[in-house]
Design a protein around this motif. Structure first.
Motif, PDB file in Angstrom:
ATOM      1  N   HIS A 167       0.853  -1.201   0.000  1.00 50.55           N
ATOM      2  CA  HIS A 167       0.000   0.000   0.000  1.00 50.55           C
ATOM      3  C   HIS A 167       0.887   1.248   0.000  1.00 50.55           C
ATOM      4  CE1 HIS A 167      -0.209  -0.266   4.739  1.00 50.55           C
ATOM      5  NE2 HIS A 167       1.005  -0.318   4.295  1.00 50.55           N
ATOM      6  N   SER A 169       0.622   3.620   2.026  1.00 53.61           N
ATOM      7  CA  SER A 169       0.758   4.168   3.380  1.00 53.61           C
ATOM      8  C   SER A 169       2.234   4.255   3.793  1.00 53.61           C
ATOM      9  CB  SER A 169      -0.017   3.309   4.379  1.00 53.61           C
ATOM     10  OG  SER A 169      -1.362   3.212   3.993  1.00 53.61           O
ATOM     11  N   GLN A 172       3.632   7.704   3.794  1.00 59.41           N
ATOM     12  CA  GLN A 172       3.351   8.473   5.028  1.00 59.41           C
ATOM     13  C   GLN A 172       4.561   8.431   5.948  1.00 59.41           C
ATOM     14  OE1 GLN A 172       0.304   7.365   7.750  1.00 59.41           O
ATOM     15  NE2 GLN A 172      -1.227   6.994   6.176  1.00 59.41           N
ATOM     16  N   ARG A 193       0.324  -6.818  -4.690  1.00 59.25           N
ATOM     17  CA  ARG A 193      -0.142  -7.861  -3.765  1.00 59.25           C
ATOM     18  C   ARG A 193      -0.230  -9.183  -4.503  1.00 59.25           C
ATOM     19  NH1 ARG A 193      -4.858  -4.839  -0.179  1.00 59.25           N
ATOM     20  NH2 ARG A 193      -3.559  -3.013   0.249  1.00 59.25           N
ATOM     21  N   GLN A 207      -2.770   3.198  -5.812  1.00 67.17           N
ATOM     22  CA  GLN A 207      -3.476   3.823  -4.694  1.00 67.17           C
ATOM     23  C   GLN A 207      -3.089   5.293  -4.602  1.00 67.17           C
ATOM     24  OE1 GLN A 207      -2.397   1.628  -1.130  1.00 67.17           O
ATOM     25  NE2 GLN A 207      -4.209   0.333  -1.313  1.00 67.17           N
ATOM     26  N   GLU A 209      -2.666   7.890  -1.318  1.00 71.38           N
ATOM     27  CA  GLU A 209      -2.688   8.022   0.122  1.00 71.38           C
ATOM     28  C   GLU A 209      -2.718   9.502   0.456  1.00 71.38           C
ATOM     29  OE1 GLU A 209      -2.364   5.264   1.902  1.00 71.38           O
ATOM     30  OE2 GLU A 209      -2.120   6.150   3.885  1.00 71.38           O
ATOM     31  N   PHE A 247      -8.055  -0.274  10.943  1.00 68.77           N
ATOM     32  CA  PHE A 247      -6.721  -0.329  10.342  1.00 68.77           C
ATOM     33  C   PHE A 247      -5.723  -0.184  11.480  1.00 68.77           C
ATOM     34  CE2 PHE A 247      -9.510   1.528   7.099  1.00 68.77           C
ATOM     35  CZ  PHE A 247      -9.331   0.626   6.055  1.00 68.77           C
ATOM     36  N   PHE A 249      -3.053   1.385  11.697  1.00 72.36           N
ATOM     37  CA  PHE A 249      -2.350   2.680  11.777  1.00 72.36           C
ATOM     38  C   PHE A 249      -3.259   3.868  12.056  1.00 72.36           C
ATOM     39  CE2 PHE A 249      -3.668   2.859   7.353  1.00 72.36           C
ATOM     40  CZ  PHE A 249      -3.550   1.525   6.957  1.00 72.36           C
ATOM     41  N   THR A 250      -4.579   3.608  12.180  1.00 73.72           N
ATOM     42  CA  THR A 250      -5.492   4.721  12.498  1.00 73.72           C
ATOM     43  C   THR A 250      -6.404   4.322  13.652  1.00 73.72           C
ATOM     44  OG1 THR A 250      -6.811   3.897  10.655  1.00 73.72           O
ATOM     45  CG2 THR A 250      -5.587   5.942  10.287  1.00 73.72           C
ATOM     46  N   GLY A 281     -10.521   4.002   2.723  1.00 70.69           N
ATOM     47  CA  GLY A 281     -10.341   3.813   4.152  1.00 70.69           C
ATOM     48  C   GLY A 281      -9.760   5.099   4.723  1.00 70.69           C
ATOM     49  N   CYS A 282     -10.005   5.339   5.994  1.00 73.90           N
ATOM     50  CA  CYS A 282      -9.483   6.574   6.581  1.00 73.90           C
ATOM     51  C   CYS A 282      -9.452   6.462   8.103  1.00 73.90           C
ATOM     52  CB  CYS A 282     -10.353   7.758   6.173  1.00 73.90           C
ATOM     53  SG  CYS A 282     -12.033   7.634   6.802  1.00 73.90           S
ATOM     54  N   GLY A 283      -8.929   7.474   8.744  1.00 71.90           N
ATOM     55  CA  GLY A 283      -8.923   7.476  10.203  1.00 71.90           C
ATOM     56  C   GLY A 283      -7.959   8.503  10.755  1.00 71.90           C
ATOM     57  N   ALA A 304      -5.489  10.347   8.072  1.00 75.85           N
ATOM     58  CA  ALA A 304      -4.952   9.736   6.850  1.00 75.85           C
ATOM     59  C   ALA A 304      -6.097   9.057   6.117  1.00 75.85           C
ATOM     60  CB  ALA A 304      -3.873   8.721   7.206  1.00 75.85           C
ATOM     61  N   PHE A 305      -5.916   8.896   4.835  1.00 73.50           N
ATOM     62  CA  PHE A 305      -6.919   8.160   4.057  1.00 73.50           C
ATOM     63  C   PHE A 305      -6.209   7.505   2.873  1.00 73.50           C
ATOM     64  CE2 PHE A 305      -6.815  12.601   2.790  1.00 73.50           C
ATOM     65  CZ  PHE A 305      -6.619  12.533   1.427  1.00 73.50           C
ATOM     66  N   GLY A 306      -6.819   6.469   2.361  1.00 73.44           N
ATOM     67  CA  GLY A 306      -6.205   5.786   1.224  1.00 73.44           C
ATOM     68  C   GLY A 306      -7.283   5.229   0.317  1.00 73.44           C
TER      69      GLY A 306
HETATM   70  N1  DAH Z   1      -3.522   1.284   3.328  1.00 68.70           N
HETATM   71  C1  DAH Z   1      -4.908   0.861   3.301  1.00 68.70           C
HETATM   72  C2  DAH Z   1      -5.069  -0.262   2.309  1.00 68.70           C
HETATM   73  O1  DAH Z   1      -4.227  -0.464   1.496  1.00 68.70           O
HETATM   74  C3  DAH Z   1      -5.797   2.005   2.914  1.00 68.70           C
HETATM   75  C4  DAH Z   1      -5.886   3.012   4.014  1.00 68.70           C
HETATM   76  C5  DAH Z   1      -6.844   2.896   4.976  1.00 68.70           C
HETATM   77  C6  DAH Z   1      -4.994   4.067   4.049  1.00 68.70           C
HETATM   78  C7  DAH Z   1      -6.957   3.807   5.990  1.00 68.70           C
HETATM   79  C8  DAH Z   1      -5.092   4.987   5.079  1.00 68.70           C
HETATM   80  C9  DAH Z   1      -6.085   4.844   6.041  1.00 68.70           C
HETATM   81  O2  DAH Z   1      -4.266   6.022   5.182  1.00 68.70           O
HETATM   82  O3  DAH Z   1      -6.163   5.769   7.016  1.00 68.70           O
HETATM   83  O4  DAH Z   1      -6.045  -0.929   2.312  1.00 68.70           O
END
Ligand code: DAH
Length: 340
Positions: A167, A169, A172, A193, A207, A209, A247, A249-250, A281-283, A304-306
């Protein structure tokens, strides 16, 4: 006769022709059935025996010279006509087919543009990463299933193996290590993957991010930024909803759905009759993640979000088979000519 030969010898030096027809006319005039040189051969039959030796030589010389000269004229004209065709500026040009931007690039640029208006800048990181930047620093416990051989492509083994990032992320982490808050970045890139390739999954995809860290960044800021994005991307009347999720990380984590832009929430095949489509996804960035990269989690907060670029492109154009994006069939790609 001697004079006639001399005269012709000097004349042929000055012969000129503009085209093949003129060369042929010269040939006929000199060497044709009634040509002046042919006629001289007729006259030659009448000359005296003493003269035969000398005149015969001269006459042959004239014939050979005339032949050589005519050939030279012909070659010149052929060469000229070749150059003329390749330099003919009045000929219509050969059309060169114009390429198009790849649909995934179009969507990526559109997403970047939207976040640019909120003050985000683009950050990039390596595709071949170590386990620490992809998982460790993002609070993935050592036994987390995402590290499993089934999902991750490993380049090396060991304590901190080199892997292909699963990912974006990981970018970040690189940003937090090298910059001081405020950090406001958007990170587009390729991820990998170990998945079987099908209409809905691919082992390579893209992706984007996003990360925003500063003092007093709140969950409300995140919601508002995502709403702004959704409206810019899918239209002003789009509805969004946030579902709780997880997740590493969030904390708290969420998943964002937008109202289905095809059936307008009534229910269709694309939204599987739910009226909603998941987009990201986010958090709020977990304090452990901030601390791991040397950011004071008492002073700073962030979100963060992705999201998957293929997924957004799929929703935008209703392309249901992911594989189209990777096959580079021009019949597919040309359909996005006007979307650039
Ligand atoms: N890295 C996650 C994925 O690959 C996506 C993601 C979810 C990124 C939540 C984020 C986050 O920064 O806060 O599925």
């Amino acid at each position: 006769m001697r004079n006639k030969i001399e005269q012709l010898l000097s004349e042929i030096e000055h012969l000129a022709a503009k085209n093949k027809e003129e060369v042929e006319a010269i040939r006929v005039q000199l060497l044709g059935k009634k040509g002046s040189i042919t006629m001289l051969f007729e006259d030659f039959k009448q000359v005296t025996a003493e003269e035969k030796r000398e005149l015969g030589q001269k006459l042959n010389q004239l014939k050979v010279r005339a032949g050589e000269y005519i050939n030279r004229l012909r070659e010149q004209i052929e060469a000229q006509s070749e150059t003329v065709t390749s330099l003919d500026t009045s000929m219509p040009g050969q059309p060169r087919p114009l390429g198009t931007r790849h649909p995934l690039s179009i969507v990526r640029n559109e997403i970047i543009d939207i976040f640019k208006h909120l003050g985000y800048t683009v950050a990039e990181g390596p595709e071949v990463e170590d386990d620490y930047h992809v998982f460790g620093a993002l609070n993935f416990p050592p036994e987390h299933p995402a590290r499993d051989m089934q999902d991750t492509f490993f380049v090396t083994t060991g304590d901190n193996p080199i892997i292909l990032r699963t990912h974006t992320s990981s970018v970040q982490v690189r940003a937090m290590e090298s910059q001081k808050p405020p950090i406001r970045i958007i990170c587009p890139g390729r991820v990998f993957r170990n998945e079987a390739i099908s209409a809905r999954a691919h082992c390579i995809f893209h992706q984007i991010e996003g990360l925003y860290i500063d003092e007093n960044v709140s969950f409300a800021d995140m919601k508002q930024s995502i709403l702004y994005f959704a409206r810019e991307m899918f239209g002003a009347d789009v509805q969004t909803r946030l579902r709780p999720s997880y997740f590493p990380f969030t904390e708290p984590s969420g998943e964002v759905d937008v109202s289905c832009n095809i059936c307008k929430g009534k229910g269709c095949n694309v939204c599987k009759h739910t009226g909603w489509l998941e987009i990201m996804g986010c958090g709020m960035v977990d304090p452990n993640v901030l601390e791991a990269s040397g950011i004071d989690s008492k002073k700073y907060t962030g979100f963060a979000f992705g999201m998957g670029i293929e997924r957004i492109a799929m929703l935008k154009w209703q392309v249901k088979d992911l594989r189209h994006y990777f096959e580079n069939d021009v019949r597919f790609l040309n359909q996005f000519k006007t979307a650039m």
